[in-house]
Design a protein around this motif. Structure first.
Motif, short mmCIF file in Angstrom:
data_model
loop_
_atom_site.label_atom_id
_atom_site.label_comp_id
_atom_site.label_asym_id
_atom_site.label_seq_id
_atom_site.Cartn_x
_atom_site.Cartn_y
_atom_site.Cartn_z
N ASP A 150 110.92 4.22 -38.98
CA ASP A 150 109.89 3.43 -39.82
C ASP A 150 110.04 2.02 -39.71
O ASP A 150 109.39 1.41 -40.12
N ASN A 151 110.93 1.21 -40.35
CA ASN A 151 111.44 -0.31 -40.44
C ASN A 151 111.67 -0.75 -39.35
O ASN A 151 112.66 -0.55 -38.68
N GLY A 152 110.52 -1.52 -39.19
CA GLY A 152 110.50 -2.73 -38.15
C GLY A 152 111.69 -3.29 -38.23
O GLY A 152 111.18 -3.93 -39.38
N THR A 153 111.87 -3.50 -37.33
CA THR A 153 113.53 -5.19 -36.45
C THR A 153 111.84 -6.43 -35.50
O THR A 153 112.35 -5.46 -33.96
N GLU A 154 111.71 -7.10 -35.25
CA GLU A 154 111.21 -8.00 -34.63
C GLU A 154 112.74 -8.56 -33.33
O GLU A 154 113.11 -9.23 -34.34
N PHE A 155 112.45 -8.39 -32.13
CA PHE A 155 113.20 -9.07 -31.30
C PHE A 155 112.98 -10.25 -30.59
O PHE A 155 111.85 -9.76 -30.54
N PRO A 156 113.64 -11.17 -30.35
CA PRO A 156 112.23 -12.10 -29.42
C PRO A 156 112.54 -11.83 -28.31
O PRO A 156 113.13 -11.24 -27.43
N ASP A 157 111.78 -12.03 -27.30
CA ASP A 157 111.18 -11.93 -25.89
C ASP A 157 112.68 -11.94 -25.43
O ASP A 157 113.20 -13.51 -25.60
N GLY A 158 113.17 -11.71 -24.68
CA GLY A 158 113.90 -12.37 -24.02
C GLY A 158 115.36 -11.18 -23.94
O GLY A 158 116.48 -11.79 -23.59
N SER A 159 115.50 -10.38 -25.04
CA SER A 159 116.94 -9.67 -25.33
C SER A 159 117.05 -8.04 -25.66
O SER A 159 117.93 -8.11 -25.68
N GLU A 160 116.03 -8.28 -24.02
CA GLU A 160 116.14 -6.97 -24.16
C GLU A 160 117.61 -6.94 -22.61
O GLU A 160 117.12 -7.81 -22.10
N ILE A 161 118.60 -5.57 -22.93
CA ILE A 161 119.37 -5.73 -22.20
C ILE A 161 119.39 -3.37 -21.57
O ILE A 161 118.68 -3.33 -22.04
N PRO A 162 119.32 -3.79 -19.81
CA PRO A 162 119.71 -2.14 -19.62
C PRO A 162 120.88 -1.67 -20.30
O PRO A 162 121.55 -1.91 -20.94
N ILE A 163 120.36 -0.27 -20.73
CA ILE A 163 120.47 1.00 -21.18
C ILE A 163 122.19 1.03 -20.97
O ILE A 163 122.75 1.39 -22.07
#
Length: 143
Positions: free
Chosen positions: A102-115
């Motif tokens: 439940d503790n959220g962390t923000e990540f910039p758009d464009g930070s997601e990578i394939p699993i």
């Protein structure tokens, strides 16, 4: 012998972190994928690295996965700085959120990578003794 890591990704780990080896990485990622959106990220600390004078780890590695988007994020922090994974430029908006109990962390758009790359980088973190994985590109967040 594989490097041990302490992990926090479920409420029951609050009092005592669970210890994992590289052999547990796939199970960890699968558990995060099957869990709730409020528990889709793990906080990892390598037991192979020194502690600060305060007794806290000198680093932090966050591993998040989003089953709906089939993507994930990574964050690494130590004395060298704060870094997040650098992934696909198209995204869902300005930022994405991942949660450790439940503790959220923000990540910039464009930070997601394939699993698959999340799995590979997490295994590298374990086997390198807690160093920032080299198999992914990194960026320094603006905040």
């Amino acid at each position: 012998m594989h490097e041990q890591v302490e992990a926090y990704y479920r409420q029951e780990h609050a009092a005592e972190r669970v210890k994992l080896t590289v052999d547990d990485v796939d199970s960890l990622i699968d558990t995060l994928l099957c869990g709730s959106d409020a528990e889709n990220m793990a906080e990892l600390h390598s037991l192979g690295r020194p502690l600060l004078a305060s007794g806290f780890p000198d680093h932090e590695f966050l591993v998040g996965v989003d089953k709906k988007r089939s993507a994930g994020v990574l964050s690494f922090m130590d004395e060298g700085g704060n870094f997040v994974s650098c992934g696909r430029p198209e995204g869902q908006g300005d930022v994405v959120f991942y949660f450790v109990v439940d503790n959220g962390t923000e990540f910039p758009d464009g930070s997601e990578i394939p699993i698959g790359l999340v799995r590979q980088a997490t295994k590298e973190f374990f086997t390198s003794g807690g160093l920032r994985p080299k198999c992914v590109e990194w960026q320094e967040p603006d905040w």
